[in-house]
Design a protein around this motif. Structure first.
Motif, short mmCIF file in Angstrom:
data_model
loop_
_atom_site.label_atom_id
_atom_site.label_comp_id
_atom_site.label_asym_id
_atom_site.label_seq_id
_atom_site.Cartn_x
_atom_site.Cartn_y
_atom_site.Cartn_z
N ALA B 32 36.10 31.31 36.20
CA ALA B 32 36.89 32.43 35.70
C ALA B 32 38.35 32.01 35.51
CB ALA B 32 36.79 33.61 36.65
N ALA B 33 38.84 31.22 36.46
CA ALA B 33 40.23 30.76 36.36
C ALA B 33 40.41 29.91 35.10
CB ALA B 33 40.58 29.94 37.61
N LYS B 34 39.49 29.01 34.89
CA LYS B 34 39.59 28.14 33.72
C LYS B 34 39.57 28.99 32.45
CE LYS B 34 37.46 24.26 34.31
NZ LYS B 34 36.34 23.30 34.41
N ARG B 35 38.68 29.96 32.47
CA ARG B 35 38.53 30.83 31.30
C ARG B 35 39.81 31.58 30.97
NH1 ARG B 35 37.18 33.49 27.79
NH2 ARG B 35 35.25 33.63 26.64
N LEU B 36 40.50 32.02 31.98
CA LEU B 36 41.71 32.80 31.76
C LEU B 36 42.97 31.92 31.78
CD1 LEU B 36 41.00 35.98 33.94
CD2 LEU B 36 40.76 35.71 31.48
N GLY B 37 42.75 30.65 32.02
CA GLY B 37 43.89 29.74 32.02
C GLY B 37 44.86 29.95 33.17
N ILE B 38 44.35 30.33 34.31
CA ILE B 38 45.20 30.45 35.48
C ILE B 38 44.53 29.73 36.65
CG2 ILE B 38 46.26 32.62 34.78
CD1 ILE B 38 44.29 34.11 36.38
N THR B 39 45.20 29.67 37.77
CA THR B 39 44.65 28.91 38.88
C THR B 39 43.63 29.75 39.65
OG1 THR B 39 46.47 29.66 40.24
CG2 THR B 39 46.64 27.47 39.27
N ARG B 40 42.79 29.04 40.36
CA ARG B 40 41.76 29.71 41.13
C ARG B 40 42.40 30.59 42.21
NH1 ARG B 40 39.00 29.09 45.56
NH2 ARG B 40 39.95 27.12 46.16
N ALA B 41 43.48 30.10 42.78
CA ALA B 41 44.14 30.88 43.82
C ALA B 41 44.56 32.24 43.28
CB ALA B 41 45.35 30.12 44.35
N ARG B 42 45.00 32.23 42.04
CA ARG B 42 45.45 33.50 41.48
C ARG B 42 44.27 34.42 41.23
NH1 ARG B 42 48.83 36.50 37.83
NH2 ARG B 42 49.12 35.26 35.96
N ILE B 43 43.20 33.85 40.71
CA ILE B 43 41.99 34.66 40.50
C ILE B 43 41.60 35.31 41.82
CG2 ILE B 43 39.50 34.52 40.19
CD1 ILE B 43 40.59 34.45 37.58
N ASN B 44 41.63 34.49 42.83
CA ASN B 44 41.25 34.99 44.15
C ASN B 44 42.12 36.19 44.55
OD1 ASN B 44 41.50 34.94 47.25
ND2 ASN B 44 39.65 33.75 46.78
N LYS B 45 43.38 36.06 44.33
CA LYS B 45 44.30 37.14 44.69
C LYS B 45 44.06 38.35 43.78
CE LYS B 45 49.17 38.12 45.56
NZ LYS B 45 48.85 39.50 45.20
N LEU B 46 43.87 38.10 42.51
CA LEU B 46 43.61 39.20 41.57
C LEU B 46 42.39 39.99 42.00
CD1 LEU B 46 44.27 37.46 38.14
CD2 LEU B 46 45.54 39.40 39.07
N LEU B 47 41.36 39.27 42.39
CA LEU B 47 40.12 39.94 42.80
C LEU B 47 40.36 40.76 44.06
CD1 LEU B 47 37.52 37.13 42.13
CD2 LEU B 47 37.83 39.25 40.86
N ALA B 48 41.11 40.18 45.00
CA ALA B 48 41.40 40.91 46.22
C ALA B 48 42.20 42.17 45.89
CB ALA B 48 42.18 40.02 47.18
N ASP B 49 43.18 42.03 45.04
CA ASP B 49 43.99 43.18 44.64
C ASP B 49 43.13 44.23 43.94
OD1 ASP B 49 46.13 41.87 45.65
OD2 ASP B 49 47.03 41.32 43.74
N ALA B 50 42.24 43.74 43.11
CA ALA B 50 41.40 44.67 42.35
C ALA B 50 40.56 45.51 43.28
CB ALA B 50 40.51 43.89 41.37
N ARG B 51 40.05 44.90 44.33
CA ARG B 51 39.25 45.67 45.27
C ARG B 51 40.14 46.62 46.06
NH1 ARG B 51 35.33 41.28 47.85
NH2 ARG B 51 37.20 40.13 47.30
N GLU B 52 41.27 46.07 46.48
CA GLU B 52 42.18 46.86 47.30
C GLU B 52 42.67 48.09 46.56
OE1 GLU B 52 45.34 45.97 50.71
OE2 GLU B 52 44.04 44.49 49.75
N SER B 53 42.97 47.90 45.29
CA SER B 53 43.56 49.00 44.53
C SER B 53 42.52 49.96 44.01
CB SER B 53 44.35 48.43 43.36
OG SER B 53 43.46 47.88 42.40
N GLY B 54 41.28 49.65 44.26
CA GLY B 54 40.23 50.56 43.80
C GLY B 54 39.84 50.34 42.35
#
Lengths: 332, 332
Positions: B32-54
């Motif tokens: 997913a990170a490669k696909r969006l051109g960002i780092t895996r760490a960021r994807i990880n954080k984005l996903l965590a935020d996405a769950r947290e924020s509902g």
DNA sequence: GTCGGGATCTTACAAATGTCAAGTTTGATT
DNA sequence: AATCAAACTTGACATTTGTAAGATCCCGAC
């Protein structure tokens, strides 16, 4: 014989408890395992099963992740009321051209389109408590059912637009309607006959049954119908299920057929072909479908040509399609 | 100043795309990170935020995971119409007695009760399109909002039963109502005044405002009200938010108070205590609440005594409580 | 211009998860 | 009672995910 779903409340309950501990309480699998007195491996499997079976569903609350411009182009090209297009993946990775990537894309497409279709269904049911929902069959419809959990519609009715498969797969029209009815609390209705009769004469007999006539009356009252498009190749579901033989496939293609929907075969212009199989299929015909709010579901690039052909028929009023196939249809 | 939610569609969109690729398309974080051109760490954080924020919500479609016998006992003991009780965890693990385990249980309780309350809200809205929903504040209500996404109720109205905090936390009554309105497509209404006025006289002035009177009229029409119970200790949210001072806490306890709901302090019998703070709070009073279908939300063992006291008051008609606290109340 | 401050990237590592092969239990069948 | 198959456990392993620390980059404030 009725497979998984009926196999017992036991494991249902365990799945739910495991899912609860893991997703709600925030236990990791090891802790959850200890809590339930089973092994981590089992928890892992339970969780996988829970997701697979739709017991836990993950939903993304976002207005838009689709492909607006592509949707608009398809909409105007085929004169549709609306078009929903899931995000495209393109090639998944540089290296793998072959089998694996194809297979992956395929699975993705079913899920993505099924999910989008479920969202559409949800909206329809919310706007229309007493909706009558017609359904087809196939893996896309199966995925639609898996994503329809949590929708409540006790006054809705679901009706299969076609006869049943003989094998009891999860994508059998029977199972599709059943799953939808169970998920929403609505009523399920079926065409209690085989999908394809042994002869045109048999078809007449079957069609004449009172229960079939009743079901067809309801089917014609559908406020919306979700049907999927099938391609016509050796690897299509129709062939895999042995609903048609290799010879029949060849003769269908010779008659100009490029795809089917609900077992009705059509040519590149979207018109039903003149072939004996079409006189044996038991399903709502194109003329009836034209009177209905038909939503076509298209998942997988293999269906590119079949989808294009069907859309030309003008039967569909709405379209839910995966991004990759959509782009190919538009030649992009 | 308006925090996360307003900070930009940019990252909203990115979160949604990441969540889509991960949860729907089945990419792993690296792909997913490669696909969006960002780092895996960021994807990880984005996903965590996405769950947290509902933004992505996980729902378990299961009739029952609660504690039937406990619910029944609570129901009859306090004369409730219904009681929902989330699964109990007990001690999480042999070793850790202290802080960490407490904190963990606490977070679990908020989420669990919030989720159960959201389910109740969902049912209420489905049965009652034009519902008027009264709400309190706090972390449990916050969790309730996070789990209310995907419910559509354009004709519903949400009304805060109390004034606002000064700080703009996610569990401010303002934010609670706003989040619910946005999630369901309904209307949000507020009491545009502080939670606790500076004096009893000021309270009268504030209450006399026309906009406040209008809001109170609506609040009294609520078809259901979700309010949470607060304990009265140095670590309670009221204290952490500095809504009351340490001295006030002492004097409240001296006056017999054991807890509060919406800033109204009550004693062990569930009766409002005679204390000057109670004459400054701006919120629907117990007499009004008794005319309303009040659902009490209780999350966390710290609230054991406060909850017991409040339930004795007979104000609540329904109860949603976490299993651990429920068991303690019953002395088990 | 330049000085923070925050977000992102890079890299590395620790923890959790998915998976498999081989052994064991369980319960149904004969 | 013997047998078999399915489901489960055990233990080990590969992969994925979560997280932290320091390096960079970007942007607005001064």
């Amino acid at each position: 014989m009725l497979e998984m779903s009926a196999e017992g409340h036991e494991s249902q309950m365990l799945m739910a408890r495991a899912a609860w501990l893991y997703y709600v309480a925030g236990f990791n699998q090891e802790a959850a395992a200890k809590r339930l007195g089973i092994t981590r491996a089992r928890i892992n499997k339970l969780l996988a099963d829970a997701r697979e079976s739709g017991l836990v569903s993950i939903q993304i609350n976002q207005a838009y992740v689709g492909l607006l411009p592509v949707e608009e182009e398809l909409r105007s090209r085929y004169g549709l009321d609306f078009c929903v297009c899931t995000p495209e993946l393109g090639q998944t990775d540089a290296g793998d051209q072959g089998e694996a990537a194809e297979e992956f894309l395929r699975g993705y497409a079913f899920r993505a389109v099924g999910m989008a279709a479920a969202a559409h269904l949800k909206r329809h049911l919310q706007a229309n408590r007493t909706a009558v929902i017609g359904t087809g069959w196939g893996r896309t419809l199966e995925q639609m059912t898996l994503n329809s959990t949590g929708i409540s519609a006790p006054d809705a009715r679901f009706i299969s637009l076609m006869g049943s498969l003989t094998a009891n797969s999860a994508y059998n029209p029977f199972e599709v309607v059943h799953a939808l009815a169970r998920a929403t609390g609505g009523e399920g209705h079926f065409l209690p006959v085989p999908f394809i009769a042994d002869s045109a004469a048999d078809r007449q007999v079957l069609l004449a049954q009172r229960s079939v006539q009743q079901a067809l009356v309801l089917a014609r009252e559908a406020t919306v119908a979700y049907i999927s498009i099938g391609e016509l190749t050796e690897t299509s579901l129709l062939r895999r299920q042995e609903m048609i033989s290799a010879d029949q496939l060849v003769s269908l293609r010779a008659a100009g057929a490029v795809g089917d929907t609900n077992g009705l075969f059509f040519d590149a212009a979207g018109s039903p072909v003149d072939h004996e199989l079409n006189s044996r299929t038991i399903a709502l015909g194109f003329d009836d479908l034209r009177q209905t709010n038909v939503i076509a579901l298209v998942a997988g690039v293999a269906k590119q040509h079949a989808a294009d052909a069907f859309l030309r028929s003008g039967v569909a009023r709405g379209l839910v399609i995966d991004g990759d196939t959509a782009l190919r249809i538009l030649g992009k």
